[in-house]
Design a protein around this motif. Structure first.
Motif, PDB file in Angstrom:
ATOM      1  N   THR A 232      44.592  32.543  48.540  1.00 53.73           N
ATOM      2  CA  THR A 232      45.298  33.791  48.835  1.00 53.73           C
ATOM      3  C   THR A 232      46.462  33.548  49.789  1.00 53.73           C
ATOM      4  O   THR A 232      47.574  34.044  49.572  1.00 53.73           O
ATOM      5  N   ALA A 233      46.208  32.781  50.848  1.00 56.12           N
ATOM      6  CA  ALA A 233      47.249  32.543  51.853  1.00 56.12           C
ATOM      7  C   ALA A 233      48.440  31.797  51.271  1.00 56.12           C
ATOM      8  O   ALA A 233      49.591  32.183  51.500  1.00 56.12           O
ATOM      9  N   VAL A 234      48.194  30.735  50.511  1.00 58.52           N
ATOM     10  CA  VAL A 234      49.316  29.956  49.984  1.00 58.52           C
ATOM     11  C   VAL A 234      50.119  30.781  48.979  1.00 58.52           C
ATOM     12  O   VAL A 234      51.353  30.655  48.906  1.00 58.52           O
ATOM     13  N   THR A 235      49.457  31.640  48.226  1.00 64.91           N
ATOM     14  CA  THR A 235      50.168  32.494  47.274  1.00 64.91           C
ATOM     15  C   THR A 235      51.103  33.457  48.008  1.00 64.91           C
ATOM     16  O   THR A 235      52.276  33.622  47.628  1.00 64.91           O
ATOM     17  N   ARG A 236      50.601  34.073  49.066  1.00 63.89           N
ATOM     18  CA  ARG A 236      51.424  35.026  49.824  1.00 63.89           C
ATOM     19  C   ARG A 236      52.522  34.324  50.608  1.00 63.89           C
ATOM     20  O   ARG A 236      53.655  34.822  50.700  1.00 63.89           O
ATOM     21  N   LEU A 237      52.203  33.189  51.188  1.00 60.92           N
ATOM     22  CA  LEU A 237      53.215  32.438  51.922  1.00 60.92           C
ATOM     23  C   LEU A 237      54.315  31.935  50.992  1.00 60.92           C
ATOM     24  O   LEU A 237      55.500  31.955  51.342  1.00 60.92           O
ATOM     25  N   ALA A 238      53.946  31.484  49.792  1.00 65.19           N
ATOM     26  CA  ALA A 238      54.954  31.027  48.830  1.00 65.19           C
ATOM     27  C   ALA A 238      55.873  32.178  48.431  1.00 65.19           C
ATOM     28  O   ALA A 238      57.091  31.989  48.298  1.00 65.19           O
ATOM     29  N   ALA A 239      55.316  33.362  48.248  1.00 60.80           N
ATOM     30  CA  ALA A 239      56.134  34.521  47.897  1.00 60.80           C
ATOM     31  C   ALA A 239      57.132  34.855  49.007  1.00 60.80           C
ATOM     32  O   ALA A 239      58.209  35.404  48.745  1.00 60.80           O
ATOM     33  N   ALA A 240      56.775  34.510  50.258  1.00 68.69           N
ATOM     34  CA  ALA A 240      57.659  34.755  51.391  1.00 68.69           C
ATOM     35  C   ALA A 240      58.534  33.547  51.716  1.00 68.69           C
ATOM     36  O   ALA A 240      59.250  33.565  52.727  1.00 68.69           O
ATOM     37  N   GLY A 241      58.480  32.501  50.883  1.00 69.61           N
ATOM     38  CA  GLY A 241      59.277  31.306  51.120  1.00 69.61           C
ATOM     39  C   GLY A 241      58.748  30.415  52.224  1.00 69.61           C
ATOM     40  O   GLY A 241      59.494  29.610  52.796  1.00 69.61           O
ATOM     41  N   MET A 242      57.444  30.507  52.517  1.00 72.64           N
ATOM     42  CA  MET A 242      56.872  29.747  53.623  1.00 72.64           C
ATOM     43  C   MET A 242      55.822  28.727  53.192  1.00 72.64           C
ATOM     44  O   MET A 242      55.132  28.159  54.045  1.00 72.64           O
ATOM     45  N   ALA A 243      55.663  28.489  51.908  1.00 74.36           N
ATOM     46  CA  ALA A 243      54.686  27.485  51.463  1.00 74.36           C
ATOM     47  C   ALA A 243      55.076  26.948  50.102  1.00 74.36           C
ATOM     48  O   ALA A 243      55.738  27.629  49.307  1.00 74.36           O
ATOM     49  N   ARG A 244      54.636  25.730  49.843  1.00 73.81           N
ATOM     50  CA  ARG A 244      54.807  25.117  48.530  1.00 73.81           C
ATOM     51  C   ARG A 244      53.796  23.990  48.384  1.00 73.81           C
ATOM     52  O   ARG A 244      53.149  23.582  49.355  1.00 73.81           O
ATOM     53  N   VAL A 245      53.681  23.490  47.165  1.00 73.23           N
ATOM     54  CA  VAL A 245      52.835  22.336  46.898  1.00 73.23           C
ATOM     55  C   VAL A 245      53.715  21.250  46.293  1.00 73.23           C
ATOM     56  O   VAL A 245      54.412  21.489  45.297  1.00 73.23           O
ATOM     57  N   CYS A 246      53.709  20.082  46.903  1.00 74.61           N
ATOM     58  CA  CYS A 246      54.429  18.932  46.361  1.00 74.61           C
ATOM     59  C   CYS A 246      53.459  18.157  45.478  1.00 74.61           C
ATOM     60  O   CYS A 246      52.300  17.946  45.844  1.00 74.61           O
ATOM     61  N   ARG A 247      53.965  17.719  44.357  1.00 76.54           N
ATOM     62  CA  ARG A 247      53.087  17.272  43.256  1.00 76.54           C
ATOM     63  C   ARG A 247      53.532  15.917  42.719  1.00 76.54           C
ATOM     64  O   ARG A 247      54.708  15.721  42.394  1.00 76.54           O
ATOM     65  N   LEU A 248      52.600  14.989  42.628  1.00 75.62           N
ATOM     66  CA  LEU A 248      52.835  13.709  41.972  1.00 75.62           C
ATOM     67  C   LEU A 248      51.900  13.654  40.773  1.00 75.62           C
ATOM     68  O   LEU A 248      50.684  13.831  40.918  1.00 75.62           O
ATOM     69  N   SER A 249      52.462  13.423  39.592  1.00 75.42           N
ATOM     70  CA  SER A 249      51.642  13.519  38.378  1.00 75.42           C
ATOM     71  C   SER A 249      52.005  12.440  37.376  1.00 75.42           C
ATOM     72  O   SER A 249      53.060  11.810  37.452  1.00 75.42           O
ATOM     73  N   THR A 250      51.070  12.230  36.442  1.00 74.36           N
ATOM     74  CA  THR A 250      51.335  11.434  35.244  1.00 74.36           C
ATOM     75  C   THR A 250      51.667  12.414  34.124  1.00 74.36           C
ATOM     76  O   THR A 250      51.840  13.613  34.362  1.00 74.36           O
ATOM     77  N   ALA A 251      51.719  11.925  32.900  1.00 71.92           N
ATOM     78  CA  ALA A 251      52.001  12.812  31.764  1.00 71.92           C
ATOM     79  C   ALA A 251      50.890  13.825  31.557  1.00 71.92           C
ATOM     80  O   ALA A 251      51.123  14.907  30.991  1.00 71.92           O
ATOM     81  N   THR A 252      49.684  13.530  32.036  1.00 73.15           N
ATOM     82  CA  THR A 252      48.534  14.387  31.727  1.00 73.15           C
ATOM     83  C   THR A 252      47.825  14.975  32.940  1.00 73.15           C
ATOM     84  O   THR A 252      47.132  15.986  32.821  1.00 73.15           O
TER      85      THR A 252
END
Length: 361
Positions: A232-252
């Motif tokens: 809940t917190a990260v969703t609301r913070l992201a909507a306010a420009g105060m949170a994000r998730v940095c992501r490292l991924s493969t094709a799958t």
């Protein structure tokens, strides 16, 4: 100034907090309304939280501060800053405009020292140079309280501007180059996700990775209530420009995720998760890339938050200290507890001395 004490779910609290936040009264994401509104929806976590609201007669609220009063063994009451136990909040001060922080902090500290009933105060995560830390040192002292010596808590940070900036960026690129190429060869790469509709699911995955790695050693995502709070917190913070998730991924698959909070010219590395079998140093790669993105955005600092994890020393270029302020009030419970602690300390010293003496014969 007058003081009122509100429950976190009080309907009048949200507009007060939002007005102060919109006017620049919040100095850390751990005091944002988005963070505390998510906490309010989890009674298991917020049951003991109260918010001290400071007002001037005939004027709007001047400031706020959330406290937590918890009961321990034999009914002992401990007051602490809300959110510092399992949520790890840092750099705390009062929620108030900069011009009002001194007066608001003084009112909060007076209320805590002179009106609130408690046996022990354990106030950690306070900004060492903040108005509240200064006010508490003035109030939590003899004869009203028996203060402990304040403890400075080092908070490592990475400078992203200034004379060291170019060298820092070059070092970060070197450290994540192999990991980034490994992910790219596997059909993936690095990305930043700040869409409120997506960050919650990624934090769910991050929590799974984190718990799989640390098992019962970590408490930050250890209960359903904590997990729901973070989504809940990260969703609301992201909507306010105060949170994000940095992501490292493969094709799958995602192989590493970094949960980042933001405020002003600072980014904060809140937590991470990675798959140990996810290629070359996925955790280090996603963190270094997250720092590089913050640098490219013009942010001044990447805050690694409190904690003695060894990797932080490898990256830190300085620190922005917090402080822990503790005290006892002269209550029967506090005196009994303090006596027990003193006797235990004396016993430990005696055992060490006797042990040393026995070894010498």
């Amino acid at each position: 100034m007058s003081v009122a004490v509100l429950r976190l779910c009080a309907p009048e609290l949200a507009p007060m907090w939002r007005r102060l936040q919109a006017a620049g009264g919040v100095s850390t994401p751990f005091l944002a309304w988005e963070w505390f509104s998510a906490l309010a929806e989890q009674p298991e976590l917020s049951r003991s939280v109260r918010v001290v609201a400071v007002r001037r007669p005939g004027e709007p609220e001047a400031g706020l501060f959330p406290l937590e009063l918890v009961r321990g063994p034999r009914g002992r009451r401990t007051v602490r800053c809300a959110g510092t136990d399992k949520l790890g909040a840092d750099h705390l001060d009062v929620v108030a405009l900069p011009a009002d922080r001194g007066a608001v902090a003084a009112a909060v500290a007076r209320y805590l020292a002179r009106s609130l009933r408690w046996d022990a105060a354990d106030l950690e995560g306070l900004a060492a140079d903040g108005a509240l830390a200064r006010a508490l040192r003035d109030e939590l002292r003899l004869p009203r309280c028996l203060p402990h010596r304040s403890e400075v808590e080092s908070v490592p940070v990475v400078a992203l501007r200034g004379e060291e900036a170019d060298a820092v960026r070059a070092r970060l690129r070197r450290r994540c180059a192999r990991g980034l190429k490994s992910a790219q060869r596997a059909g993936g790469g690095f990305s930043v996700v700040d869409d409120p509709d997506q960050v919650g699911a990624l934090v769910e995955s991050l929590m799974d990775m984190h718990n799989a790695r640390f098992q019962c050693e970590s408490v930050v995502f250890s209960t359903p209530a904590l997990r729901t709070f973070h989504v809940t917190a990260v969703t609301r913070l992201a909507a306010a420009g105060m949170a994000r998730v940095c992501r490292l991924s493969t094709a799958t698959d995602d192989i590493a995720l970094e949960y980042v909070l933001m405020m002003g010219d600072r980014a904060y590395s809140y937590q991470s998760g990675f798959r140990p079998d996810g290629g070359h140093s996925p955790g280090r790669t996603v963190m270094c890339q997250a720092m590089l993105v913050a640098a490219e955005e013009g942010r001044a600092e990447y805050d690694l938050l409190r904690g003695d994890e060894s990797y932080k020393a490898e990256y830190a270029t300085g620190n922005r200290p917090d402080v822990r302020i503790r005290a006892l009030q002269p209550t029967v419970r506090a005196v009994a507890w303090g006596t027990i602690l003193l006797l235990r300390r004396v016993a430990r010293v005696a055992r060490r001395r006797w042990g040393a003496g026995d070894g010498g014969h």
